[in-house]
Enzyme design. Structure first.
Site, PDB file in Angstrom:
ATOM      1  N   ARG A 128       0.852  -1.193   0.000  1.00 20.17           N
ATOM      2  CA  ARG A 128       0.000   0.000   0.000  1.00 20.17           C
ATOM      3  C   ARG A 128       0.884   1.238   0.000  1.00 20.17           C
ATOM      4  O   ARG A 128       1.695   1.427   0.906  1.00 20.17           O
ATOM      5  CB  ARG A 128      -0.920   0.034   1.226  1.00 20.17           C
ATOM      6  CG  ARG A 128      -2.124   0.985   1.047  1.00 20.17           C
ATOM      7  CD  ARG A 128      -2.911   1.167   2.334  1.00 20.17           C
ATOM      8  NE  ARG A 128      -2.129   1.916   3.286  1.00 20.17           N
ATOM      9  CZ  ARG A 128      -2.152   1.720   4.618  1.00 20.17           C
ATOM     10  NH1 ARG A 128      -2.916   0.806   5.152  1.00 20.17           N
ATOM     11  NH2 ARG A 128      -1.399   2.453   5.407  1.00 20.17           N
ATOM     12  N   GLU A 145       4.681   7.185   2.504  1.00 19.70           N
ATOM     13  CA  GLU A 145       5.498   5.980   2.697  1.00 19.70           C
ATOM     14  C   GLU A 145       4.952   4.868   1.821  1.00 19.70           C
ATOM     15  O   GLU A 145       3.857   4.974   1.252  1.00 19.70           O
ATOM     16  CB  GLU A 145       5.486   5.542   4.164  1.00 19.70           C
ATOM     17  CG  GLU A 145       4.103   5.123   4.628  1.00 19.70           C
ATOM     18  CD  GLU A 145       4.111   4.088   5.747  1.00 19.70           C
ATOM     19  OE1 GLU A 145       5.151   3.475   6.020  1.00 19.70           O
ATOM     20  OE2 GLU A 145       3.034   3.883   6.328  1.00 19.70           O
ATOM     21  N   ASN A 147       4.133   0.838   2.171  1.00 16.02           N
ATOM     22  CA  ASN A 147       4.027  -0.283   3.112  1.00 16.02           C
ATOM     23  C   ASN A 147       4.159  -1.616   2.383  1.00 16.02           C
ATOM     24  O   ASN A 147       3.433  -1.867   1.418  1.00 16.02           O
ATOM     25  CB  ASN A 147       2.674  -0.247   3.816  1.00 16.02           C
ATOM     26  CG  ASN A 147       2.563   0.947   4.739  1.00 16.02           C
ATOM     27  OD1 ASN A 147       3.237   1.007   5.770  1.00 16.02           O
ATOM     28  ND2 ASN A 147       1.758   1.917   4.360  1.00 16.02           N
ATOM     29  N   SER A 152      -3.094  -2.541   5.930  1.00 21.68           N
ATOM     30  CA  SER A 152      -4.426  -2.887   6.435  1.00 21.68           C
ATOM     31  C   SER A 152      -5.527  -1.998   5.854  1.00 21.68           C
ATOM     32  O   SER A 152      -5.269  -1.077   5.085  1.00 21.68           O
ATOM     33  CB  SER A 152      -4.434  -2.800   7.959  1.00 21.68           C
ATOM     34  OG  SER A 152      -4.110  -1.502   8.354  1.00 21.68           O
ATOM     35  N   LYS A 309      11.866   2.921   5.930  1.00 24.08           N
ATOM     36  CA  LYS A 309      11.940   4.357   5.633  1.00 24.08           C
ATOM     37  C   LYS A 309      13.309   4.705   5.037  1.00 24.08           C
ATOM     38  O   LYS A 309      13.433   5.602   4.211  1.00 24.08           O
ATOM     39  CB  LYS A 309      11.703   5.184   6.901  1.00 24.08           C
ATOM     40  CG  LYS A 309      10.477   4.782   7.726  1.00 24.08           C
ATOM     41  CD  LYS A 309       9.181   5.141   7.052  1.00 24.08           C
ATOM     42  CE  LYS A 309       7.956   4.971   7.934  1.00 24.08           C
ATOM     43  NZ  LYS A 309       7.397   3.630   8.049  1.00 24.08           N
ATOM     44  N   LYS A 367      11.789  10.340  11.189  1.00 24.22           N
ATOM     45  CA  LYS A 367      11.164   9.012  11.162  1.00 24.22           C
ATOM     46  C   LYS A 367      12.157   7.894  11.453  1.00 24.22           C
ATOM     47  O   LYS A 367      13.169   7.769  10.755  1.00 24.22           O
ATOM     48  CB  LYS A 367      10.581   8.748   9.771  1.00 24.22           C
ATOM     49  CG  LYS A 367       9.456   9.665   9.367  1.00 24.22           C
ATOM     50  CD  LYS A 367       8.904   9.164   8.041  1.00 24.22           C
ATOM     51  CE  LYS A 367       7.630   9.852   7.671  1.00 24.22           C
ATOM     52  NZ  LYS A 367       6.991   9.211   6.530  1.00 24.22           N
ATOM     53  N   GLU A 371       7.064   0.714  11.829  1.00 24.95           N
ATOM     54  CA  GLU A 371       5.770   0.661  11.163  1.00 24.95           C
ATOM     55  C   GLU A 371       4.670   0.716  12.207  1.00 24.95           C
ATOM     56  O   GLU A 371       4.895   0.436  13.380  1.00 24.95           O
ATOM     57  CB  GLU A 371       5.630  -0.664  10.398  1.00 24.95           C
ATOM     58  CG  GLU A 371       6.530  -0.802   9.199  1.00 24.95           C
ATOM     59  CD  GLU A 371       6.283   0.261   8.160  1.00 24.95           C
ATOM     60  OE1 GLU A 371       5.131   0.664   7.973  1.00 24.95           O
ATOM     61  OE2 GLU A 371       7.269   0.707   7.554  1.00 24.95           O
ATOM     62  N   GLY A 372       3.487   1.040  11.740  1.00 30.26           N
ATOM     63  CA  GLY A 372       2.324   0.900  12.608  1.00 30.26           C
ATOM     64  C   GLY A 372       1.872   2.187  13.256  1.00 30.26           C
ATOM     65  O   GLY A 372       0.922   2.191  14.043  1.00 30.26           O
ATOM     66  N   ARG A 455      -7.983   7.462   4.630  1.00 27.29           N
ATOM     67  CA  ARG A 455      -8.009   7.560   6.091  1.00 27.29           C
ATOM     68  C   ARG A 455      -7.887   9.035   6.413  1.00 27.29           C
ATOM     69  O   ARG A 455      -7.026   9.726   5.866  1.00 27.29           O
ATOM     70  CB  ARG A 455      -6.815   6.786   6.639  1.00 27.29           C
ATOM     71  CG  ARG A 455      -6.829   6.552   8.100  1.00 27.29           C
ATOM     72  CD  ARG A 455      -5.637   5.724   8.497  1.00 27.29           C
ATOM     73  NE  ARG A 455      -4.524   5.936   7.555  1.00 27.29           N
ATOM     74  CZ  ARG A 455      -3.311   5.447   7.742  1.00 27.29           C
ATOM     75  NH1 ARG A 455      -3.037   4.724   8.781  1.00 27.29           N
ATOM     76  NH2 ARG A 455      -2.350   5.694   6.869  1.00 27.29           N
TER      77      ARG A 455
END
Ligand code: ADP
Ligand code: MG
Ligand code: MG
Length: 479
Positions: A128, A145, A147, A152, A309, A367, A371-372, A455
């Site tokens: 993603r 970024e 992923n 998700s 990253k 950064k 992740e997350g 989102r």
């Protein structure tokens, strides 16, 4: 910060009585169609509550949306090539590996598996790529970024547009539905798992989802299982934590990963992307066992490393995209979505980046290789962190990124337990485009764009974690 607004799909605010009425309908629609999550505060496995969502679809420029959609296969292939370039990964990650134990552990597994001889050359990527619009440049797309693990919300955000369509109809604006793009992320992502299963080609094989101890985002995960089961009833899916994988699996003499008497065809990680998910050596042993096996991993460990990253920052360096993609128009289109990305390695260019960030900290985000969500440093804290790390090798674990300034949109964020009606608030949206790729170093079997997610977070929040309550699931309304 000059942040202009994108016009909402309807004249807002809505009249109070209308608002209360449609929110009740929207919440029930959401609950009854799996736009849900488990409650972190009062956990009860039997109870699912609404996932936070935005009542009306948020505006997004059509040209930029289409650009992201069209770029996805290009980015999939780029990341596939990066992941298969051992020398590039080593060079790019070497300084971070000195100071970042988690990435180093992943890297060590990769080295070990390579030295032993790779038993599965196919990788499955359910990727993603995430974007914000950069308002000062005219609302153009900038990549936040990329992923490569546990991307998700493909499932929930495939269902959510139907709620928005229902609400628009309830408000007497069914004519606006034509501006909402189709989203088939769920079936697209599942088609990747099914194709990988078929390429594995072993009768009786099963699919394994690697999951957390407690899956709060259970709807999103289960929908993948339901979808696969409906399309291919013979495919059995197991859900196991890394600790259960340690206890319940073994490698046979053909290096097949055996679970419950079955060889595992595909391992799909929905966990395993952050240090807390490896509390003991057992979880790392389990990860190593999976990586050694013939199972097709989603992602393979080199895909995971390519998603760091640090790699994103390295790709923005002079000549790097050209090395992987040549110098055609695709390359310049990819370069256009990059914003300023700087290494903080302990060398001359790292030093310059530190100087630049100390001079104007608000312009940047710091950064780490994580992740997350919830790991980045913003605003004046960038200065504090860089002052603290300036003379320490620790800083090589981070990258410096120019802060993207997205336009504002007005909307209603609906959260479980929050008072109704909610205030009309300023929001910003982050677009994610899903991609599927399957291939070996030599051959790519499939590569496609499969859907999107939006989102949306409160405009004054640095990050928009959906579970954290600052972000909410949304659907794009193309302008
Ligand atoms: P993670 O892998 O933890 O999701 P991200 O790079 O996506 O890391 O950062 C988390 C969030 O931080 C993003 O969803 C976005 O809201 C915000 N963010 C990250 N980078 C930037 C940036 N350059 N400019 C503005 N916001 C950013
Ligand atoms: Mg990420
Ligand atoms: Mg992110």
């Amino acid at each position: 910060m000059s942040q202009a607004r994108l016009a909402p799909c309807l004249q807002l605010p809505l009249e109070n009585k209308t608002l209360v009425n449609v929110i009740e309908k929207a919440k029930d629609w959401a609950l009854m169609h799996g736009v849900g999550m488990r409650d972190k505060k009062h956990f009860n496995k039997d109870v699912i509550q609404i996932a936070p969502f935005i009542l009306l679809p948020s505006p997004f420029p059509k040209t930029e949306f289409m650009k992201a959609v069209e770029l996805q296969p290009v980015l999939n292939e780029l990341m596939h090539k990066v992941a298969h370039d051992d020398e590039f990964l080593e060079q790019t990650l070497q300084n971070a590996l000195q100071v970042d134990e988690f990435t180093a552990n992943l890297y060590d597994i990769w080295l070990k598996v390579k030295n032993e001889g790779i038993s599965q050359s196919l990788s499955l990527g359910l990727f993603r790529s995430d974007y914000l619009l950069q308002h000062p440049d005219g609302n153009v797309l900038k990549q936040v970024e990329f992923n490569t693990i546990a991307s998700s919300f493909g499932a929930i955000t495939s269902h959510l547009p139907n709620m928005s369509r229902y609400i628009l109809r309830q408000l007497g604006h069914g004519d606006l539905i034509k501006n909402m793009p189709e989203n088939r992320a769920l079936s697209g992502l599942c088609s990747g798992i099914i194709e990988a299963f078929d390429l594995f080609g072993v009768l009786n094989a099963v699919v394994l989802f690697v999951v957390e101890e407690v899956s709060y985002n259970i709807c999103d995960q289960r929908f993948h299982e339901f979808e696969i089961s409906e399309k291919r009833p013979e495919i059995q899916i197991y859900r196991k934590t890394l600790n259960e994988i340690y206890e319940e699996t073994e490698l046979n003499d053909k290096k097949q990963l055996i679970l419950d008497g079955h060889p595992v065809a595909v391992v799909y990680y929905r966990s395993g992307y952050e240090p807390a998910q490896y509390p003991t050596a057992r979880e790392w042993d389990a990860r190593l066992r999976v990586e050694r096996s013939t199972a097709i991993k989603c992602p393979s460990i080199h895909y995971q490393l390519a998603g760091t990253k640090k790699v994103q920052q390295a790709l923005a360096g002079p000549g790097v995209l050209e090395k992987f993609m040549g110098s055609g128009t695709s390359t310049s289109r990819v370069r256009d979505i990059f914003t300023g990305l700087y290494s903080l390695d302990f060398d001359e260019s790292g030093e310059r980046a530190v100087e630049m960030a100390l001079a104007d900290a608000e312009r940047f985000v710091l950064k780490p290789q994580r992740e997350g969500g919830g790991n980045n440093v913003y605003g004046s804290e960038v200065r504090d962190a860089l002052t603290r790390m300036r003379h320490s090798r620790e800083r090589a674990a981070y990258i410096l990124m120019e802060r993207i300034l997205p336009p504002l949109v007005s909307g209603y964020m609906i959260r479980p337990g929050a008072p109704v009606p909610p205030p009309l608030v300023d929001l910003v949206s982050e677009l994610g485009i899903f991609g599927v790729i399957i291939g070996t170093k030599e051959k790519i079997y499939c590569n496609r764009q499969v859907g999107h997610m939006l989102r949306t977070k409160l405009a004054d929040a640095n990050e928009g974690g959906v579970a954290a309550g600052l972000g909410a699931l949304d659907s794009p309304y193309l302008l």
